[in-house]
Design a protein around this motif. Structure first.
Motif, PDB file in Angstrom:
ATOM      1  N   GLN A   5     -16.683 -33.780  22.202  1.00 21.19           N
ATOM      2  CA  GLN A   5     -15.829 -34.615  21.350  1.00 21.19           C
ATOM      3  C   GLN A   5     -14.776 -35.318  22.194  1.00 21.19           C
ATOM      4  OE1 GLN A   5     -16.308 -31.412  20.985  1.00 21.19           O
ATOM      5  NE2 GLN A   5     -16.831 -30.866  18.864  1.00 21.19           N
ATOM      6  N   LEU A   6     -14.625 -36.610  21.935  1.00 20.29           N
ATOM      7  CA  LEU A   6     -13.753 -37.406  22.802  1.00 20.29           C
ATOM      8  C   LEU A   6     -12.296 -37.002  22.682  1.00 20.29           C
ATOM      9  CD1 LEU A   6     -15.512 -40.827  22.451  1.00 20.29           C
ATOM     10  CD2 LEU A   6     -15.337 -39.400  24.480  1.00 20.29           C
ATOM     11  N   VAL A   7     -11.827 -36.709  21.470  1.00 18.70           N
ATOM     12  CA  VAL A   7     -10.410 -36.377  21.315  1.00 18.70           C
ATOM     13  C   VAL A   7     -10.096 -35.096  22.086  1.00 18.70           C
ATOM     14  CG1 VAL A   7      -8.604 -35.781  19.680  1.00 18.70           C
ATOM     15  CG2 VAL A   7     -10.237 -37.562  19.117  1.00 18.70           C
ATOM     16  N   ARG A   8     -11.037 -34.143  22.019  1.00 24.30           N
ATOM     17  CA  ARG A   8     -10.820 -32.911  22.791  1.00 24.30           C
ATOM     18  C   ARG A   8     -10.785 -33.209  24.294  1.00 24.30           C
ATOM     19  NH1 ARG A   8     -12.361 -27.682  20.336  1.00 24.30           N
ATOM     20  NH2 ARG A   8     -12.675 -28.062  18.132  1.00 24.30           N
ATOM     21  N   ARG A   9     -11.646 -34.092  24.706  1.00 21.26           N
ATOM     22  CA  ARG A   9     -11.663 -34.430  26.132  1.00 21.26           C
ATOM     23  C   ARG A   9     -10.350 -35.072  26.554  1.00 21.26           C
ATOM     24  NH1 ARG A   9     -17.448 -36.905  27.963  1.00 21.26           N
ATOM     25  NH2 ARG A   9     -18.292 -34.910  28.576  1.00 21.26           N
ATOM     26  N   ILE A  10      -9.812 -35.903  25.681  1.00 24.43           N
ATOM     27  CA  ILE A  10      -8.539 -36.549  26.020  1.00 24.43           C
ATOM     28  C   ILE A  10      -7.429 -35.496  26.095  1.00 24.43           C
ATOM     29  CG2 ILE A  10      -6.817 -38.189  25.181  1.00 24.43           C
ATOM     30  CD1 ILE A  10      -9.231 -39.727  23.954  1.00 24.43           C
ATOM     31  N   LEU A  11      -7.481 -34.552  25.159  1.00 23.57           N
ATOM     32  CA  LEU A  11      -6.505 -33.462  25.211  1.00 23.57           C
ATOM     33  C   LEU A  11      -6.663 -32.670  26.504  1.00 23.57           C
ATOM     34  CD1 LEU A  11      -6.480 -32.150  21.521  1.00 23.57           C
ATOM     35  CD2 LEU A  11      -4.619 -33.249  22.782  1.00 23.57           C
ATOM     36  N   ALA A  12      -7.907 -32.453  26.887  1.00 29.01           N
ATOM     37  CA  ALA A  12      -8.161 -31.708  28.120  1.00 29.01           C
ATOM     38  C   ALA A  12      -7.560 -32.431  29.318  1.00 29.01           C
ATOM     39  CB  ALA A  12      -9.663 -31.527  28.307  1.00 29.01           C
ATOM     40  N   LEU A  13      -7.706 -33.739  29.336  1.00 19.72           N
ATOM     41  CA  LEU A  13      -7.107 -34.508  30.434  1.00 19.72           C
ATOM     42  C   LEU A  13      -5.597 -34.313  30.439  1.00 19.72           C
ATOM     43  CD1 LEU A  13      -9.217 -37.785  30.297  1.00 19.72           C
ATOM     44  CD2 LEU A  13      -8.909 -36.334  32.300  1.00 19.72           C
ATOM     45  N   ASN A  14      -5.012 -34.302  29.253  1.00 23.00           N
ATOM     46  CA  ASN A  14      -3.571 -34.094  29.173  1.00 23.00           C
ATOM     47  C   ASN A  14      -3.164 -32.723  29.688  1.00 23.00           C
ATOM     48  OD1 ASN A  14      -1.695 -36.197  27.805  1.00 23.00           O
ATOM     49  ND2 ASN A  14      -3.701 -36.461  26.888  1.00 23.00           N
TER      50      ASN A  14
ATOM     51  N   ALA B   3      -7.063 -45.267  21.499  1.00 21.48           N
ATOM     52  CA  ALA B   3      -7.395 -46.547  20.871  1.00 21.48           C
ATOM     53  C   ALA B   3      -8.885 -46.827  20.997  1.00 21.48           C
ATOM     54  CB  ALA B   3      -6.580 -47.671  21.516  1.00 21.48           C
ATOM     55  N   ILE B   4      -9.450 -46.529  22.164  1.00 20.90           N
ATOM     56  CA  ILE B   4     -10.896 -46.755  22.331  1.00 20.90           C
ATOM     57  C   ILE B   4     -11.667 -45.846  21.380  1.00 20.90           C
ATOM     58  CG2 ILE B   4     -12.834 -46.660  23.908  1.00 20.90           C
ATOM     59  CD1 ILE B   4     -11.065 -47.246  26.181  1.00 20.90           C
ATOM     60  N   VAL B   5     -11.252 -44.607  21.294  1.00 20.48           N
ATOM     61  CA  VAL B   5     -11.955 -43.677  20.402  1.00 20.48           C
ATOM     62  C   VAL B   5     -11.933 -44.211  18.971  1.00 20.48           C
ATOM     63  CG1 VAL B   5     -11.940 -41.358  19.439  1.00 20.48           C
ATOM     64  CG2 VAL B   5     -11.466 -41.701  21.850  1.00 20.48           C
ATOM     65  N   ARG B   6     -10.780 -44.708  18.552  1.00 21.79           N
ATOM     66  CA  ARG B   6     -10.670 -45.218  17.188  1.00 21.79           C
ATOM     67  C   ARG B   6     -11.618 -46.398  16.968  1.00 21.79           C
ATOM     68  NH1 ARG B   6      -5.709 -47.229  13.815  1.00 21.79           N
ATOM     69  NH2 ARG B   6      -5.899 -48.915  15.306  1.00 21.79           N
ATOM     70  N   HIS B   7     -11.644 -47.306  17.939  1.00 23.50           N
ATOM     71  CA  HIS B   7     -12.561 -48.448  17.827  1.00 23.50           C
ATOM     72  C   HIS B   7     -14.007 -47.970  17.743  1.00 23.50           C
ATOM     73  CE1 HIS B   7     -10.527 -52.306  18.085  1.00 23.50           C
ATOM     74  NE2 HIS B   7      -9.589 -51.706  18.806  1.00 23.50           N
ATOM     75  N   LEU B   8     -14.313 -47.012  18.595  1.00 21.63           N
ATOM     76  CA  LEU B   8     -15.685 -46.525  18.648  1.00 21.63           C
ATOM     77  C   LEU B   8     -16.043 -45.873  17.307  1.00 21.63           C
ATOM     78  CD1 LEU B   8     -17.974 -46.346  20.703  1.00 21.63           C
ATOM     79  CD2 LEU B   8     -17.196 -44.054  21.281  1.00 21.63           C
ATOM     80  N   TYR B   9     -15.084 -45.115  16.759  1.00 21.95           N
ATOM     81  CA  TYR B   9     -15.333 -44.433  15.493  1.00 21.95           C
ATOM     82  C   TYR B   9     -15.552 -45.459  14.386  1.00 21.95           C
ATOM     83  CZ  TYR B   9     -14.674 -41.519  11.406  1.00 21.95           C
ATOM     84  OH  TYR B   9     -14.859 -40.894  10.206  1.00 21.95           O
ATOM     85  N   ARG B  10     -14.736 -46.502  14.383  1.00 23.25           N
ATOM     86  CA  ARG B  10     -14.887 -47.536  13.352  1.00 23.25           C
ATOM     87  C   ARG B  10     -16.241 -48.206  13.449  1.00 23.25           C
ATOM     88  NH1 ARG B  10      -9.694 -50.835  13.572  1.00 23.25           N
ATOM     89  NH2 ARG B  10      -8.154 -49.441  12.659  1.00 23.25           N
ATOM     90  N   GLN B  11     -16.668 -48.465  14.683  1.00 23.57           N
ATOM     91  CA  GLN B  11     -17.908 -49.235  14.843  1.00 23.57           C
ATOM     92  C   GLN B  11     -19.144 -48.383  14.629  1.00 23.57           C
ATOM     93  OE1 GLN B  11     -18.434 -51.728  18.190  1.00 23.57           O
ATOM     94  NE2 GLN B  11     -16.508 -52.799  17.932  1.00 23.57           N
TER      95      GLN B  11
END
Lengths: 498, 101, 498
Positions: free
Chosen positions: B27-36, B81-89
């Protein structure tokens, strides 16, 4: 390492201009739009050209030019430094930037949103690139790397579409992982040595396990950003999925920034560590990239994918300076970086035109009518390909000759065979691409692409730019002597005694 | 165990957890959290280093951490922001294998 | 008189410029293209004539520029260069006229003639190269320029032929490159110096000397179609007839044979090569090629394929003459460079005439064609008799010098090869002549060019007749000092007078 007989110039405001002109232009271009935003790019081109000329003259005379921002020294101040290597990359950035800035308006015509976003992003990217070529502080380099990443990913997804977004996200994840690995390495270096300056770090460095670990972390981080095998997975979709002018920037410049730092880190920052083991490791990685990228390029069915995989292969050449470790190798690698940048930009722009006119970029015969319209693009593609293959009379040829010469001097039959084989593989995948232009399309008019694909006329600037860059790639084959003389200022090697 | 060493160990653990999360979670959001998390591990390390010498505090790592936080915030915002765009599309929140030739 | 001494450059530029102009001309500009083509050919012929006169008076022509550190582009015209460039300049004029007639109504003529001119420019470069580096540049350029000509028709067979051609020639180029850099690294001079410049290496390290020798000869042997490197030549027959003429008589195969000459004479030196036992091995290889080519030619039913294998055989006469270290046998080899060119181009023009006029491609369709197309058939007869070596044709002169020269240096076995080859030549040419003149017309043909007053278009017929007469003249007038024979003697005198 780089003590020259001439004292380096200590304070040169030209260096500041090289970073701040594009940065200010980027900020301005957010506020302005349309034609006005474009004009900031024109001003940047002119300004950076002037500053570059100025700095080049100084470097030619004094091997190194430094500048302390605001007069603040290390550790908190920001120092900029230009030597031959910096200049080579600065000029490559300028030339590629000129070409991309020229084609962008036509390329994004009719897509106001894309066009509006393009200028600030590209100018930011330019500032970040120039800062990378000039920065000497490991932490400042972290900042430029991040700025570079954010601008590059944003550009890569400019075209929109889910494929591009996916590719961009993958790119971003790799790149951020790379940045953090670099940052951790920087923290360890600082903890161990209390130094962040790349050049003072190298002096009297005591090597411990922590330094090794830091160097490894930083290198892996850079490899992820440079798409060096085996961390290359993100590059083909990202470079192939971006709009053509962006692909040109990404392939010609952005990935090279990471390789550039790899060279800076090992040959300037940690020369004491750069022994046989490290050299061999990087040599093997380079070889793997050269062969893997070429073989994969040979298997692709789309023009842009072939060009993208070719980037992976061509970046591998740059690592050969580690095992060959001589002035001849340095010359070859430096020249390869330049020739590849120009040729790759030409190829991506040409591929963009093919995509525009034909409507797809599959490897199929080109219908007669389109062939005529794509004439100059195709010519540019041919010239750039010849340079990438390392065949004369081009810049790529000179680079290959110098590298081969270095390989023979070092006495490694393995490296010689690698370079020869890799050149043949490049010829194989590129001629597969060029054959498309000569093959007669089955059943006359291609695979049913309507001529009315909005491509009735390719704007002149789009059509001509690949050819111009192709001509530059050829001209590089004739001006190597004076160019190398400038770009070898401050090289980490000395000329072997004849 | 001395205090700085404890901090260093914790920092290393946080960084490692981040790396593990980045590589193991689709999951991308988890990955972003992991980067943080990875970023925070490095920041913790730097702050701990600043106290190496009990008499004086080294300001340089603090400056680095402050700058690093700013960068981490912008990178995170951009990634989200990219994740949100990707989710919308596409309605997806992770990256599939994409290997078209 | 800088311009006068730079004549080799001007001669090269005359073709290069023509190529560029032709590429820029629109496809429809037929008259302009023809004008540029013919004008360039004539201008070059004049330039070559001036150089010819100059060299006879002992003038020296040269041009040099530094391309990269230690790499010099050097053009010069000596007697050996002039032998080759005179041949190619003369034949290019006729091939151009012939090609204009041949491709009267076919598509992509702009591209064709552009690469055609480029091809001849590369040939000029090969001929006037003053060092191995320059030689390599033009040798590879020749490969690149001929590929689009071979694949000109764009059919699957043409693309396949092109692919095979590239695979052979690029691999050969790679071997050549490796050899050159190895030579440079071993301390050898890249410059062409009469008698060679590597005697010391031959003494110090004969094994390395042999490796370099075979890398260079192997690399160039591909173009010279030396068995077993000849595989591309018959496949490349898919190209249009003027291209075949160019490949076989004017440029490619000739560049190979010329290259072998250059390298044996001016890099390794005849004596050194012979002393190390490399010369006789090369000669044996050439002898095998001569016999193999002839035997294979015998089995072909397609006219052009038979001629192709005949080329494989005949070109190795040149190599044979060079490899045996003796002045007279060398004259035989060198003079055959010109003789084979004149005779083979005649034969290919004739094959092209038959194909274009009557749609004839196979030998069994030739019955009685002598009555329908007497001029073409007479030209073919002259060429064929020359190939067989009937006195007083040019072929006889070559064989005579080869035979007597070989005897003189104690290689009597060459006589046996020559006799066997002559018998084979007769066996594959005489039946063709019988069909032409003595078989009853089968009328197994289609009139493709109805309404021409002569037996075929004049643009096709006139060049054919002229080159046939030139081939005859080269034999009959061999006693003149400006004849190919006289010139070859001059070259050998200079090489052996060292």
């Amino acid at each position: 390492m780089n003590e020259a007989s001439v004292l380096p110039v200590e304070s040169h405001p030209g260096l500041v201009l090289l970073v701040f002109i594009p940065l200010l232009a980027a900020i301005l271009s957010v506020l302005l739009d349309g034609r006005a935003a474009r004009s900031t790019a024109v001003v940047t081109l002119a300004g950076v050209f002037g500053a570059l000329w100025w700095v080049s003259a100084e470097v030619a005379a004094a091997s190194q030019v430094r500048h302390l921002l605001g007069g603040w020294g290390a550790p908190l101040g920001i120092e900029l430094m230009a030597d031959g290597l910096s200049l080579a990359m600065l000029w490559l950035t300028w030339v590629t930037g000129l070409a991309v800035s020229a084609v962008a308006p036509a390329s994004f015509a009719g897509r106001a949103e894309v066009s509006r976003l393009f200028w600030p992003l590209w100018l930011t990217l330019w500032a970040a690139l120039n800062a990378t070529w000039l920065a000497t502080d490991l932490f400042n380099l972290y900042i430029t790397l991040e700025l570079l990443t954010l601008a590059a990913v944003a550009l890569a997804i400019l075209g929109g579409g889910s494929a591009a977004l996916r590719a961009g996200m993958r790119y971003l994840l790799y790149a951020l992982l790379g940045s953090l690995a670099w940052l951790l390495g920087v923290a360890l270096i600082y903890a161990g040595h209390g130094v962040l300056d790349l050049h003072t770090l190298g002096v009297g460095l005591e090597v411990g396990p922590a330094t090794w670990f830091a160097a490894a972390l930083m290198s892996v981080g850079l490899m992820a950003k440079a798409a060096l095998w085996p961390l290359h997975g993100w590059l083909p979709p990202a470079h192939a999925g971006a709009p053509a002018p962006v692909s040109a920037l990404l392939s010609a410049l952005v990935v090279k920034a990471a390789v550039y730092l790899l060279l800076r880190l090992w040959w300037w920052g940690l020369p004491a560590l750069t022994g046989q083991g490290v050299a061999l490791a990087f040599g093997v990685l380079g070889a793997a990239a050269m062969l893997y990228g070429s073989v994969l390029a040979l298997m692709q069915l789309r023009v842009k994918r072939i060009i993208a995989y070719s980037t992976i292969a061509q970046l591998g050449y740059l690592l050969l300076v580690f095992p060959l470790a001589s002035m001849a190798a340095w010359q070859g690698v430096l020249y390869h970086a330049l020739s590849h940048g120009v040729a790759k930009a030409a190829m991506f722009l040409a591929a963009g035109n093919i995509l525009m006119v034909v409507g797809h970029d599959r490897l199929a015969g080109l219908p007669q009518a389109m062939r005529a319209r794509l004439g100059p693009s195709v010519a540019g593609l041919v010239l750039a390909s010849v340079s990438l293959m390392g065949l004369p009379p081009t810049g790529g040829f000179i680079a290959k000759w110098l590298l081969l010469r270095a390989a023979f001097e070092t006495g490694g039959v393995v490296w010689v065979s690698l370079i020869v084989l890799s050149g043949l593989l490049a010829a194989a995948y590129l001629f597969r691409l060029l054959a498309m232009l000569l093959r007669r399309p089955p059943g006359g008019e291609g695979d049913g692409v309507p001529d009315a694909h909005g491509a009735a006329s390719l704007p002149v600037v789009l059509s001509v730019m690949p050819l111009l860059l192709g001509i530059v790639a050829v001209l590089l084959g004739f001006v190597a002597a004076p160019l190398l003389e400038l770009f070898l200022q401050g090289a980490p090697f000395v000329e072997a005694a004849p | 165990m001395s205090q700085p060493a404890l901090f260093v160990l914790i920092a290393a653990a946080v960084f490692a957890i981040g790396v593990y999360g980045l590589l193991s979670r689709p999951q991308l959001v988890r990955r972003i959290l992991a980067l943080n998390l990875m970023g925070n591990g490095v920041f913790l390390l730097l702050v701990a280093f600043a106290r190496r010498n009990p008499e004086t505090i080294d300001p340089v790592p603090h400056a680095m951490v402050l700058t690093g936080i700013v960068i981490a915030v912008s990178a995170t915002a951009f990634a989200l922001a990219i994740v949100r765009h990707l989710y919308r599309q596409t309605g997806e929140v992770s990256l599939g294998e994409d290997r078209p030739r | 008189m800088a311009l006068y001494t730079a004549l080799p450059l001007l001669a090269l530029m005359s073709s290069l410029l023509a190529a560029v102009v032709i590429f820029l001309l629109p496809e429809a500009a037929r008259r302009w293209r023809t004008l540029v083509n013919v004008a360039a050919a004539v201008v070059k012929l004049i330039l070559v004539a001036v150089m010819l006169a100059g060299v006879m008076q002992g003038h020296e022509f040269g041009f040099a520029m530094m391309l990269a550190p230690g790499l010099e582009l050097r053009l010069q015209a000596d007697a050996l260069s002039l032998l080759f460039i005179t041949l190619s300049a003369v034949l290019w004029l006729f091939t151009t006229v012939y090609a204009i007639g041949y491709l009267e109504n076919s598509p992509n003529r702009g591209r064709f003639f552009g690469y055609f001119s480029l091809c001849v420019a590369a040939t000029m470069g090969v001929a006037t190269a003053g060092n191995l580096f320059t030689f390599f540049i033009f040798y590879e350029l020749l490969t690149l320029a001929t590929y689009p000509l071979v694949t000109h028709r764009g059919t699957p067979e043409a693309m396949r032929g092109g692919r095979i051609y590239l695979a052979y020639t690029l691999a050969g180029g790679a071997a050549l490159l490796a050899g050159i850099i190895l030579l440079e690294n071993a301390g050898g001079s890249l410059a062409f110096i009469a008698g060679g410049s590597v005697e010391q290496l031959a003494v110090d390290d004969p094994a390395l000397f042999s490796i370099i020798f075979w890398l260079l000869i192997g690399g160039i042997g591909v173009k010279a179609a030396l068995v077993p490197l000849h595989g591309w030549l018959p496949v490349a027959m898919v190209a249009p007839a003027p291209v075949s003429a160019l490949l076989h008589a004017v440029a490619v195969v000739k560049a190979g044979a010329f290259g072998i000459t250059r390298i044996v004479f001016d890099v390794f030196g005849v004596q050194t090569t012979d002393a190390l036992g490399l010369g006789p091995v090369l000669a044996a290889l050439a002898a095998v090629t001569i016999l193999y080519g002839s035997v294979r030619a015998l089995a072909q039913t397609d006219i052009k394929r038979r001629l192709a294998f005949s080329t494989v055989s005949q070109v190795s006469y040149i190599t044979l003459g060079i490899a045996l270290a003796g002045p007279v046998v060398a004259v035989g080899g060198l003079v055959h460079l010109v003789h084979q060119g004149l005779m083979k181009i005649t034969l290919f023009f004739c094959a092209g005439n038959w194909a274009e006029t009557l749609g004839i491609h196979r030998i069994d369709q030739l019955d009685g064609v002598g009555q329908r197309m007497p001029w073409t058939s007479a030209a073919f007869t002259l060429g064929a008799l020359g190939m067989i070596g009937v006195p007083p044709t040019a072929g006889f002169i070559s064989k005579w010098y080869l035979g007597t020269g070989a005897l003189q240096v104690g290689h009597g076995w060459v006589i046996a090869v020559l006799v066997a080859s002559t018998v084979l030549n007769a066996a594959y040419f005489l039946p063709v002549l019988r069909r032409l003149w003595f078989a009853p017309p089968s009328r197994d043909w289609e009139e493709r060019l109805p309404g021409t007053r002569a037996e075929t278009t004049l643009a096709l017929l006139i060049p054919t007749v002229i080159v046939a007469l030139l081939a005859l003249g080269a034999g009959v007038l061999a006693g003149l000092s400006l004849s190919p024979l006289g010139w070859a003697e001059l070259i050998v005198l200079r090489e052996y007078a060292r």
